[in-house]
Design an enzyme around this catalytic site. Structure first.
Site, mmCIF file in Angstrom:
data_model
loop_
_atom_site.group_PDB
_atom_site.id
_atom_site.type_symbol
_atom_site.label_atom_id
_atom_site.label_comp_id
_atom_site.label_asym_id
_atom_site.label_seq_id
_atom_site.Cartn_x
_atom_site.Cartn_y
_atom_site.Cartn_z
ATOM 1 N N ASP A 110 0.833 -1.208 0.000
ATOM 2 C CA ASP A 110 0.000 0.000 0.000
ATOM 3 C C ASP A 110 0.869 1.261 0.000
ATOM 4 O OD1 ASP A 110 -1.978 -1.843 0.122
ATOM 5 O OD2 ASP A 110 -2.688 -1.347 2.127
ATOM 6 N N TYR A 161 5.004 -14.719 0.280
ATOM 7 C CA TYR A 161 4.373 -14.950 1.578
ATOM 8 C C TYR A 161 4.784 -16.342 2.026
ATOM 9 C CZ TYR A 161 1.607 -11.096 -0.243
ATOM 10 O OH TYR A 161 1.230 -9.890 -0.778
ATOM 11 N N ARG A 200 5.362 -10.841 -5.179
ATOM 12 C CA ARG A 200 4.086 -11.084 -4.516
ATOM 13 C C ARG A 200 3.219 -9.823 -4.566
ATOM 14 N NH1 ARG A 200 5.994 -10.892 1.913
ATOM 15 N NH2 ARG A 200 5.339 -8.715 2.210
ATOM 16 N N GLY A 201 1.993 -9.951 -4.057
ATOM 17 C CA GLY A 201 1.147 -8.769 -3.823
ATOM 18 C C GLY A 201 0.845 -7.981 -5.065
ATOM 19 N N GLU A 202 1.174 -6.715 -5.016
ATOM 20 C CA GLU A 202 0.802 -5.824 -6.104
ATOM 21 C C GLU A 202 1.994 -5.061 -6.685
ATOM 22 O OE1 GLU A 202 -2.376 -3.166 -5.206
ATOM 23 O OE2 GLU A 202 -2.074 -2.015 -7.026
ATOM 24 N N ASP A 203 2.762 -4.423 -5.815
ATOM 25 C CA ASP A 203 3.775 -3.509 -6.337
ATOM 26 C C ASP A 203 5.003 -4.257 -6.867
ATOM 27 O OD1 ASP A 203 4.495 -0.816 -6.904
ATOM 28 O OD2 ASP A 203 5.977 -0.946 -5.309
ATOM 29 N N SER A 204 5.511 -5.233 -6.120
ATOM 30 C CA SER A 204 6.675 -5.988 -6.636
ATOM 31 C C SER A 204 6.257 -6.778 -7.874
ATOM 32 C CB SER A 204 7.242 -6.928 -5.570
ATOM 33 O OG SER A 204 6.274 -7.849 -5.127
HETATM 34 O O1 TRH Z 1 4.201 -6.228 0.799
HETATM 35 P P1 TRH Z 1 3.177 -6.827 -0.064
HETATM 36 O O2 TRH Z 1 2.747 -8.164 0.298
HETATM 37 O O3 TRH Z 1 1.927 -5.870 -0.119
HETATM 38 C C1 TRH Z 1 0.615 -6.423 -0.173
HETATM 39 C C2 TRH Z 1 -0.027 -6.104 -1.491
HETATM 40 O O4 TRH Z 1 0.056 -4.764 -1.872
HETATM 41 C C3 TRH Z 1 -1.466 -6.527 -1.442
HETATM 42 O O5 TRH Z 1 -2.109 -6.180 -2.642
HETATM 43 C C4 TRH Z 1 -2.120 -5.856 -0.247
HETATM 44 O O6 TRH Z 1 -3.439 -6.191 -0.175
HETATM 45 C C5 TRH Z 1 -1.412 -6.286 1.012
HETATM 46 O O7 TRH Z 1 -0.059 -5.911 0.940
HETATM 47 C C6 TRH Z 1 -2.002 -5.686 2.261
HETATM 48 O O8 TRH Z 1 3.711 -6.894 -1.586
HETATM 49 P P2 TRH Z 1 3.962 -5.751 -2.655
HETATM 50 O O9 TRH Z 1 2.674 -5.161 -3.111
HETATM 51 O O10 TRH Z 1 4.806 -6.343 -3.676
HETATM 52 O O11 TRH Z 1 4.770 -4.635 -1.900
HETATM 53 C C7 TRH Z 1 6.099 -4.813 -1.528
HETATM 54 C C8 TRH Z 1 6.843 -3.501 -1.631
HETATM 55 O O12 TRH Z 1 8.095 -3.635 -0.993
HETATM 56 C C9 TRH Z 1 7.111 -3.087 -3.059
HETATM 57 O O13 TRH Z 1 6.977 -1.685 -3.157
HETATM 58 C C10 TRH Z 1 8.555 -3.488 -3.277
HETATM 59 C C11 TRH Z 1 9.117 -3.217 -1.915
HETATM 60 N N1 TRH Z 1 10.356 -3.930 -1.559
HETATM 61 C C12 TRH Z 1 11.491 -3.167 -1.326
HETATM 62 O O14 TRH Z 1 11.465 -1.940 -1.485
HETATM 63 N N2 TRH Z 1 12.643 -3.793 -0.930
HETATM 64 C C13 TRH Z 1 12.715 -5.137 -0.770
HETATM 65 O O15 TRH Z 1 13.786 -5.655 -0.410
HETATM 66 C C14 TRH Z 1 11.543 -5.909 -1.051
HETATM 67 C C15 TRH Z 1 11.582 -7.409 -0.905
HETATM 68 C C16 TRH Z 1 10.382 -5.277 -1.423
#
Ligand code: TRH
Length: 380
Positions: free
Chosen positions: A17, A195, A272-276
């Site tokens: 988020d 996850y 995973r998730g959305e942004d990565s």
């Molecule tokens: O952290 P997430 O699991 O976030 C999730 C999703 O957004 C999901 O849709 C939402 O409903 C839930 O949270 C509550 O995965 P996501 O979306 O990939 O976000 C991870 C962020 O972390 C992304 O911006 C990349 C960043 N990141 C780093 O900056 N450095 C790192 O070393 C890693 C592993 C990730």
């Protein structure tokens, strides 16, 4: 036209988020010249993605974005021209009342989660009148089609990535900065961000016995904790562990810029998730996505919708293998072990496809630009 924006982000759990809200805020400010205030309830999590954030400060400017700590008790401010609630977060009641009192009323947007499902095109931009106040909230759906709200992509990103990927010296500097010896040219470099996944032990077993050496680079977090349990020993960030043909290289959690580079530097990225998930696609490298697990298997429908779009242009041999692997990973099935050899056998087609796919993403349009245009139309 320069407008004022308030973006509200509640971190809840994980990093997606704030990752999305921060990217949006930064792009609106730096590329579109907008005046942006970002309200975040958890600055410590934000700091992990962006080291410039000082978690102790209630107000600070970062890249010309005003970052405000959003406390439970909200100190009333004049609402902005455009108000974004990230992912359905509940805005402070007093702030909503101030929005209703302000003329013209602000444009109010609920920024939704990214999905490849086709129904979002029909819902993108729909208005929802407030039940009691003279306000309308619009639903803004990021997506993979031109009818959706588009994708968060900074301009110049593809160029920066190309420059990095075609510069072995820059790549070597990057590995060195991570404290890793340059992975052996013949080894497959895999980044792992997932996850807790019941399929991981089977995958680790497949990697260990694979004649092709695998270097698995894992930032600190759930995946590293699970690998420690699987290996039956604590794997600290900064350390390497060899298990047969597998090398587990544990690294600290990176800031966003370095995480992008990790995705650019690896041959395969588990995200995973959305942004990565989106950043891995923009990295133009093959990916395996684990959707955020949801009730009633909603995440499996999301996975299928993405696979339908992504894998349709893969060749007839690689496509089914890629889909079977991704589905097994999301079902947390030990079948991933069985599918691994086939998946990496097709890595050339997967790599070519990933490059092609990254090039096509621009067709869905830049989310920040589409959002700014959408709001401007409603402010006129
Ligand atoms: O952290 P997430 O699991 O976030 C999730 C999703 O957004 C999901 O849709 C939402 O409903 C839930 O949270 C509550 O995965 P996501 O979306 O990939 O976000 C991870 C962020 O972390 C992304 O911006 C990349 C960043 N990141 C780093 O900056 N450095 C790192 O070393 C890693 C592993 C990730």
């Amino acid at each position: 036209m320069v407008r004022t924006w308030d973006i509200f982000c509640s971190v809840v759990d994980n990093f997606g988020d704030i990752g999305v809200c921060w990217r949006l805020a930064r792009q609106l400010s730096s590329e579109l010249g907008q005046s942006v205030r970002l309200w975040v309830d958890d600055l410590a999590s934000f700091h992990r993605l962006c080291r410039a954030v000082n978690p102790a400060r209630t107000s600070q400017f970062i890249d010309a974005v005003e970052v405000r700590h959003w406390y439970v008790t909200f100190q009333q401010v004049e609402p902005a021209d455009i108000v974004i609630e990230g992912f359905g977060v509940r805005l402070p009641a007093a702030y909503v009342e101030a929005m209703a009192a302000r003329l013209p009323h602000p444009v109010w947007i609920n920024l939704e989660y990214l999905s490849a499902e086709s129904w979002i095109d029909g819902c993108h931009g729909l208005p929802s009148p407030h039940p009691s106040l003279p306000l309308v909230k619009y639903f803004f759906f990021p997506g993979f089609t031109s009818a959706s709200g588009g994708l968060l992509m900074e301009s110049g990103l593809a160029q920066a990535r190309e420059t990095f990927q075609s510069d072995p010296a820059a790549m070597a500097v990057f590995w060195h900065a991570l404290g890793l010896a340059l992975p052996d040219g013949g080894a497959l470099r895999v980044s792992l961000f997932c996850y807790d996944n019941a399929a991981l032990p089977a995958l680790v077993e497949a990697w260990c016995s694979d004649p092709l050496p695998v270097v698995c680079i894992v930032p600190e977090g759930a995946a590293l904790a699970q690998l420690s349990r699987i290996a039956n020993q604590r794997i600290e960030p900064g350390s390497c562990l060899k298990l047969g043909g597998l090398t587990i290289a544990a690294i600290p959690f990176l800031d966003m810029e370095h995480y992008d580079r990790l995705l650019w530097a690896c041959d395969l990225n588990f995200v995973r998730g959305e942004d990565s998930f989106l950043r891995a696609q923009l990295a133009a490298r093959p990916l395996v996505w684990q959707a955020y697990p949801q009730e009633e298997s909603a995440h499996l429908r999301k996975t299928s919708a993405f696979l339908e779009r992504y894998a349709s242009a893969l060749d007839s041999a690689a496509g089914p293998v890629f889909c079977a692997f991704t589905r097994a990973w999301n079902r947390e099935s030990t079948d991933v072990g069985r599918h691994w050899t086939a998946l990496r056998f097709h890595r050339k087609s997967l790599s070519a496809h990933a490059r092609c796919w990254a090039g096509k993403l621009a067709a869905s349009g830049s989310l920040a630009i589409k959002l700014a245009e959408f709001c401007e139309d409603r402010l006129k």
